[in-house]
Each structure stands twice: as structure tokens, then as C-alpha cells.
Design a protein around this motif. Structure first.
Motif, PDB file in Angstrom:
ATOM      1  N   TYR A  72       1.665 -56.807   3.634  1.00  0.00           N
ATOM      2  CA  TYR A  72       2.206 -55.452   3.816  1.00  0.00           C
ATOM      3  C   TYR A  72       3.634 -55.363   3.274  1.00  0.00           C
ATOM      4  CZ  TYR A  72       3.646 -51.115   6.062  1.00  0.00           C
ATOM      5  OH  TYR A  72       4.123 -49.854   6.297  1.00  0.00           O
ATOM      6  N   ILE A  73       4.437 -56.382   3.547  1.00  0.00           N
ATOM      7  CA  ILE A  73       5.807 -56.404   3.022  1.00  0.00           C
ATOM      8  C   ILE A  73       5.779 -56.321   1.500  1.00  0.00           C
ATOM      9  CG2 ILE A  73       7.849 -57.880   2.699  1.00  0.00           C
ATOM     10  CD1 ILE A  73       7.383 -58.880   5.595  1.00  0.00           C
ATOM     11  N   GLY A  74       4.910 -57.119   0.870  1.00  0.00           N
ATOM     12  CA  GLY A  74       4.822 -57.105  -0.591  1.00  0.00           C
ATOM     13  C   GLY A  74       4.275 -55.807  -1.142  1.00  0.00           C
ATOM     14  N   ALA A  75       3.288 -55.221  -0.459  1.00  0.00           N
ATOM     15  CA  ALA A  75       2.631 -54.019  -0.969  1.00  0.00           C
ATOM     16  C   ALA A  75       3.436 -52.749  -0.724  1.00  0.00           C
ATOM     17  CB  ALA A  75       1.247 -53.868  -0.338  1.00  0.00           C
ATOM     18  N   VAL A  76       4.080 -52.659   0.438  1.00  0.00           N
ATOM     19  CA  VAL A  76       4.711 -51.399   0.828  1.00  0.00           C
ATOM     20  C   VAL A  76       6.232 -51.492   0.861  1.00  0.00           C
ATOM     21  CG1 VAL A  76       4.831 -49.660   2.673  1.00  0.00           C
ATOM     22  CG2 VAL A  76       2.653 -50.779   2.152  1.00  0.00           C
ATOM     23  N   LEU A  77       6.732 -52.615   1.269  1.00  0.00           N
ATOM     24  CA  LEU A  77       8.181 -52.745   1.489  1.00  0.00           C
ATOM     25  C   LEU A  77       8.853 -53.686   0.495  1.00  0.00           C
ATOM     26  CD1 LEU A  77       8.015 -53.144   5.367  1.00  0.00           C
ATOM     27  CD2 LEU A  77       8.446 -51.048   4.088  1.00  0.00           C
ATOM     28  N   LEU A  78       8.276 -53.812  -0.685  1.00  0.00           N
ATOM     29  CA  LEU A  78       8.771 -54.785  -1.662  1.00  0.00           C
ATOM     30  C   LEU A  78      10.264 -54.637  -1.930  1.00  0.00           C
ATOM     31  CD1 LEU A  78       7.998 -57.113  -3.546  1.00  0.00           C
ATOM     32  CD2 LEU A  78       7.654 -55.432  -5.341  1.00  0.00           C
ATOM     33  N   ALA A  79      10.708 -53.467  -2.264  1.00  0.00           N
ATOM     34  CA  ALA A  79      12.116 -53.281  -2.638  1.00  0.00           C
ATOM     35  C   ALA A  79      13.059 -53.474  -1.466  1.00  0.00           C
ATOM     36  CB  ALA A  79      12.311 -51.892  -3.240  1.00  0.00           C
ATOM     37  N   HIS A  80      12.647 -53.079  -0.274  1.00  0.00           N
ATOM     38  CA  HIS A  80      13.564 -53.091   0.866  1.00  0.00           C
ATOM     39  C   HIS A  80      13.536 -54.373   1.679  1.00  0.00           C
ATOM     40  CE1 HIS A  80      14.353 -48.931   0.035  1.00  0.00           C
ATOM     41  NE2 HIS A  80      13.056 -48.659   0.096  1.00  0.00           N
ATOM     42  N   VAL A  81      12.381 -55.002   1.799  1.00  0.00           N
ATOM     43  CA  VAL A  81      12.271 -56.186   2.657  1.00  0.00           C
ATOM     44  C   VAL A  81      11.984 -57.445   1.843  1.00  0.00           C
ATOM     45  CG1 VAL A  81      11.002 -57.243   4.567  1.00  0.00           C
ATOM     46  CG2 VAL A  81      11.513 -54.807   4.621  1.00  0.00           C
ATOM     47  N   ALA A  82      11.011 -57.385   0.948  1.00  0.00           N
ATOM     48  CA  ALA A  82      10.587 -58.587   0.239  1.00  0.00           C
ATOM     49  C   ALA A  82      11.640 -59.096  -0.734  1.00  0.00           C
ATOM     50  CB  ALA A  82       9.275 -58.337  -0.497  1.00  0.00           C
ATOM     51  N   MET A  83      12.290 -58.209  -1.453  1.00  0.00           N
ATOM     52  CA  MET A  83      13.258 -58.665  -2.455  1.00  0.00           C
ATOM     53  C   MET A  83      14.427 -59.445  -1.835  1.00  0.00           C
ATOM     54  SD  MET A  83      11.669 -58.223  -5.121  1.00  0.00           S
ATOM     55  CE  MET A  83      12.853 -58.805  -6.305  1.00  0.00           C
ATOM     56  N   PRO A  84      14.955 -59.051  -0.670  1.00  0.00           N
ATOM     57  CA  PRO A  84      15.980 -59.913  -0.063  1.00  0.00           C
ATOM     58  C   PRO A  84      15.454 -61.310   0.272  1.00  0.00           C
ATOM     59  CG  PRO A  84      16.096 -57.727   0.888  1.00  0.00           C
ATOM     60  CD  PRO A  84      14.872 -57.755   0.016  1.00  0.00           C
ATOM     61  N   ILE A  85      14.191 -61.394   0.709  1.00  0.00           N
ATOM     62  CA  ILE A  85      13.600 -62.711   0.977  1.00  0.00           C
ATOM     63  C   ILE A  85      13.471 -63.491  -0.323  1.00  0.00           C
ATOM     64  CG2 ILE A  85      11.525 -63.915   1.780  1.00  0.00           C
ATOM     65  CD1 ILE A  85      11.070 -61.473   3.656  1.00  0.00           C
ATOM     66  N   VAL A  86      12.995 -62.834  -1.355  1.00  0.00           N
ATOM     67  CA  VAL A  86      12.832 -63.466  -2.666  1.00  0.00           C
ATOM     68  C   VAL A  86      14.188 -63.907  -3.204  1.00  0.00           C
ATOM     69  CG1 VAL A  86      12.151 -63.036  -5.066  1.00  0.00           C
ATOM     70  CG2 VAL A  86      10.684 -62.262  -3.189  1.00  0.00           C
ATOM     71  N   HIS A  87      15.204 -63.057  -3.090  1.00  0.00           N
ATOM     72  CA  HIS A  87      16.558 -63.409  -3.552  1.00  0.00           C
ATOM     73  C   HIS A  87      17.120 -64.589  -2.760  1.00  0.00           C
ATOM     74  CE1 HIS A  87      16.801 -60.183  -6.366  1.00  0.00           C
ATOM     75  NE2 HIS A  87      16.817 -59.220  -5.456  1.00  0.00           N
ATOM     76  N   PHE A  88      16.843 -64.623  -1.446  1.00  0.00           N
ATOM     77  CA  PHE A  88      17.327 -65.723  -0.606  1.00  0.00           C
ATOM     78  C   PHE A  88      16.836 -67.068  -1.139  1.00  0.00           C
ATOM     79  CE2 PHE A  88      16.638 -68.674   2.937  1.00  0.00           C
ATOM     80  CZ  PHE A  88      17.935 -68.771   3.431  1.00  0.00           C
ATOM     81  N   TYR A  89      15.596 -67.099  -1.596  1.00  0.00           N
ATOM     82  CA  TYR A  89      15.015 -68.329  -2.129  1.00  0.00           C
ATOM     83  C   TYR A  89      15.212 -68.476  -3.638  1.00  0.00           C
ATOM     84  CZ  TYR A  89      12.702 -69.116   2.327  1.00  0.00           C
ATOM     85  OH  TYR A  89      12.450 -69.354   3.651  1.00  0.00           O
ATOM     86  N   HIS A  90      15.913 -67.544  -4.273  1.00  0.00           N
ATOM     87  CA  HIS A  90      16.115 -67.547  -5.728  1.00  0.00           C
ATOM     88  C   HIS A  90      14.770 -67.646  -6.450  1.00  0.00           C
ATOM     89  CE1 HIS A  90      20.349 -68.009  -4.897  1.00  0.00           C
ATOM     90  NE2 HIS A  90      20.075 -69.045  -4.140  1.00  0.00           N
ATOM     91  N   ALA A  91      13.837 -66.823  -6.020  1.00  0.00           N
ATOM     92  CA  ALA A  91      12.467 -66.928  -6.506  1.00  0.00           C
ATOM     93  C   ALA A  91      11.983 -65.652  -7.206  1.00  0.00           C
ATOM     94  CB  ALA A  91      11.544 -67.267  -5.340  1.00  0.00           C
ATOM     95  N   GLU A  92      12.882 -64.949  -7.871  1.00  0.00           N
ATOM     96  CA  GLU A  92      12.501 -63.715  -8.549  1.00  0.00           C
ATOM     97  C   GLU A  92      11.443 -63.972  -9.618  1.00  0.00           C
ATOM     98  OE1 GLU A  92      15.630 -64.780  -8.132  1.00  0.00           O
ATOM     99  OE2 GLU A  92      16.615 -63.232  -6.941  1.00  0.00           O
TER     100      GLU A  92
END
Length: 192
Positions: A72-92
Motif C-alpha cells: 500500500y505504501i508503494g502503490a498509494v503513498l510512494l511520494a510521501h512515505v516510501a521515498m523517505p524510506i528509500v532515501h534512508f537506505y540510499h536505494a533509489e
């Protein structure tokens, strides 16, 4: 210090609240938290080997439910929730690569990566971001997480005493190998 920490985790793993904490850890690990479920599943199964199957079932169900949140985070909240998680892990780059792989390989990615030390949250978030169908996602998650947790539980149930003696005797080595596998999984995710 490691021995005292292990003793405390072991004492809590035998406590009445342990299944709740295991479920919470597995749920969070599948969507946002970096700590692998085995950090609690293993001491719990060693503390009470007769309940190892129950602990594996709790871990599986909680992980699949947490995976649904990750999807759900990836599908609906990608820009607001998932990207900070992705940035935290440097996994863009990893997220983009996984999205492409989901479009190509789908269920096979979930089945394979769910068994590896790759943090499962990357798989769940990327599958949602790729808008991978929810039913195959849930079924594949149930299979791969179930195999992983029931395999650990089965080994501990069958060979618990020798494994426990090995862990207690070589705790720094076990912690080092565990850390290497975790870091290796994160690094491998970047290149796979």
C-alpha cells in the motif's frame, strides 16, 4: 556485553508478551523497520521449542500483513512515505530496478527475495510501486515468508539444544555472521 544482551533477549523471548512482540516486529519489518524477524524468532523458538510452529505461524501471518502495508505504501503513498524510506537506505536506483523486474518477473521476485537476507520491505514497497496485482502478491508472500520462518522454526525445534549451545559458545561469531548477512542483503539488493 553480548552475553548479557543475549541473556536479556532470551529471558524476554520466554515471556508471555513475546508472541505480541514477534508479530509486531514481523509486521514492521515487512513495511518499514530494518530488524530481521529472526532476531526474536530464534530466541523464542529456543526458549520454548514445543511452540516453534506457533511462532513461525505468527511470524508468517504478521509478515504478510506487514507486506500488505508495504504494498500500500508503494502503490498509494510512494511520494510521501516510501521515498523517505528509500532515501534512508540510499536505494533509489534499487527501487526503480525492482519496479522494472516486477513488470518482467512478478511472483518469482517475491518468492526468491522473500527467502534471502534482502530486507523484505524493499520487495513489498517495490511491488506496490509497480502496481503488481495484490492477490498474487499476497499468495507469494505467504509462501516465501512461510517457508523462511517454518524452516527456521523446524531446524530449531529439531536441533535446538546443539544450536543453542553453538550460539552461546560463539555468540560474537554468530552476531558477526548475522550482521554480514544483513549488510550483504542490503548491498546485494542494490546490484540485483
Amino acid at each position: 556485553m553480548l552475553d548479557r544482551l543475549y541473556a536479556r533477549v532470551r529471558a524476554h523471548a520466554a515471556g508471555p508478551q513475546a508472541p505480541f512482540w514477534l508479530a509486531l516486529l514481523c509486521f514492521a519489518e515487512a513495511s518499514v523497520f530494518p530488524l530481521p524477524p529472526e532476531t526474536l524468532l530464534i530466541p523464542m523458538a529456543l526458549a520454548n521449542r514445543s511452540r516453534a510452529w506457533q511462532y513461525a505461524a505468527i511470524a508468517t501471518v504478521a509478515s504478510v500483513c506487514g507486506g500488505l502495508l508495504g504494498w500500500y505504501i508503494g502503490a498509494v503513498l510512494l511520494a510521501h512515505v516510501a521515498m523517505p524510506i528509500v532515501h534512508f537506505y540510499h536505494a533509489e536506483h534499487t527501487l526503480v530496478t525492482l519496479q522494472e523486474k516486477f513488470r518482467q518477473w512478478g511472483v518469482w521476485i517475491i518468492l526468491i527475495k522473500g527467502l534471502t537476507p534482502v530486507p523484505y520491505k524493499f520487495v513489498t514497497i517495490a511491488s506496490g510501486a509497480a502496481h503488481f496485482a495484490i492477490v498474487p502478491f499476497m499468495l507469494a508472500s505467504l509462501v516465501t515468508r512461510g517457508v523462511r520462518f517454518f524452516l527456521v522454526a523446524g531446524l530449531l525445534r529439531r536441533f535446538g539444544a546443539p544450536i543453542e549451545a553453538f550460539i552461546e559458545k560463539r555468540l560474537p561469531l554468530v552476531c558477526g555472521i548475522f550482521a554480514i548477512l544483513l549488510i550483504g542483503g542490503i548491498v546485494a539488493l542494490r546490484y540485483l
